[in-house]
Design a protein around this motif. Sequence first.
Motif, mmCIF file in Angstrom:
data_model
loop_
_atom_site.group_PDB
_atom_site.id
_atom_site.type_symbol
_atom_site.label_atom_id
_atom_site.label_comp_id
_atom_site.label_asym_id
_atom_site.label_seq_id
_atom_site.Cartn_x
_atom_site.Cartn_y
_atom_site.Cartn_z
ATOM 1 N N LEU A 153 0.824 -1.199 0.000
ATOM 2 C CA LEU A 153 0.000 0.000 0.000
ATOM 3 C C LEU A 153 0.865 1.259 0.000
ATOM 4 N N ASP A 158 -0.374 -0.565 -6.906
ATOM 5 C CA ASP A 158 -1.706 -1.128 -6.697
ATOM 6 C C ASP A 158 -1.624 -2.212 -5.642
ATOM 7 N N SER A 162 -7.352 -1.937 0.299
ATOM 8 C CA SER A 162 -7.258 -0.487 0.395
ATOM 9 C C SER A 162 -6.958 -0.020 1.814
ATOM 10 N N ARG A 163 -6.851 -0.968 2.757
ATOM 11 C CA ARG A 163 -6.478 -0.629 4.137
ATOM 12 C C ARG A 163 -5.472 -1.643 4.664
ATOM 13 N N ARG A 189 -6.219 4.227 1.495
ATOM 14 C CA ARG A 189 -6.142 5.007 0.267
ATOM 15 C C ARG A 189 -7.385 5.900 0.157
ATOM 16 N N GLU A 311 -10.290 -5.638 5.745
ATOM 17 C CA GLU A 311 -11.386 -4.778 5.320
ATOM 18 C C GLU A 311 -12.527 -4.907 6.331
#
Length: 319
Positions: A153, A158, A162-163, A189, A311
């Motif tokens: 991250l 990529d 996202s966490r 992000r 997530e």
Amino acid sequence: MNCTYFGVYTVAGARRGGNATSISWPWNGLNVLRKNSPRCRVFKVNVLAKGRKEAIRSAWDDEPFEILPSGKIVHLDVQDIVTILEPPKELIPLDPASYNPATYVWKKIGDIPEARRHQLLLLLKPRLVSRLWAVAGSRFDDPKLMKKSASSLTSMQDAEWSREFWTCQKSLGPFPISWVNNFKKVLFRGQDGAIYGRLFLGDTVLGRAASSFSPLYFSVKEVSEVMATEQPCDLAYDFGDGLLDPANVPEGFPVPVSHRQPFADQLVVYIRHAGPGVMVGQAWQEGKELEQVPKKFCGEILMVKDPGPVEESPVPRIT
């Protein structure tokens, strides 16, 4: 009737060329383990109806471990990191110029299964965390190692998720955070594609209330050196005033508010990647005034990524 027993045998001599010593099982072995056996393996035996024994491999059989005086278990592959950071005299290289300790630390951390890298938080005391900061600095002497990142991250590439949640440990620091040495951080992000983060100071009622009503947000930036010392680094966590664009804050997180002291005086945490899933940081209060002399905020900070996908809950528990 079938039943299951657990047994233990020592491997204290295995790494020194000795033979493993068997211990009777099931219960005598466990008693000896607590008293006299710092390095051991665990195995499980199923006793079938007619008395036949079937040995079953345990997950703990992958690596020998040590039981600390506190009763907690630490595997020897984790202790290898301590040996590299503080080697005995007989392991000091004859030609230090040809030896880059950051390379060995990176490899050894990579050899530790992700699920038990958190044991580094138990083993590495403040003095060794400071040493890890110094060792991670030699990573910048290796062009190939410089390109590696502790986190997909923060590598600005990529990422699958996202966490990322991380467990962190520090020492010292100003009141009122001097008593909070274990805490969490989450990296995420934003909608603008940039990376941001948030600190969670402790799992007490007071700590959770502070995290909810005065969240500690920061932005993640790629920088090449610590401003106060001009030493190399990879990233900076810039706390700024804390007023992130609400559009970049994940759903379920509190609305950003202005940071309070001692986080309001231009706090920046500089980051070095130490190995897969492991970072070490150095926090500085750089001050808002030009004539203000930067000063260290606290001792070096060890950060270990929590295993698995994350997530989930926006407020992690401190364990």
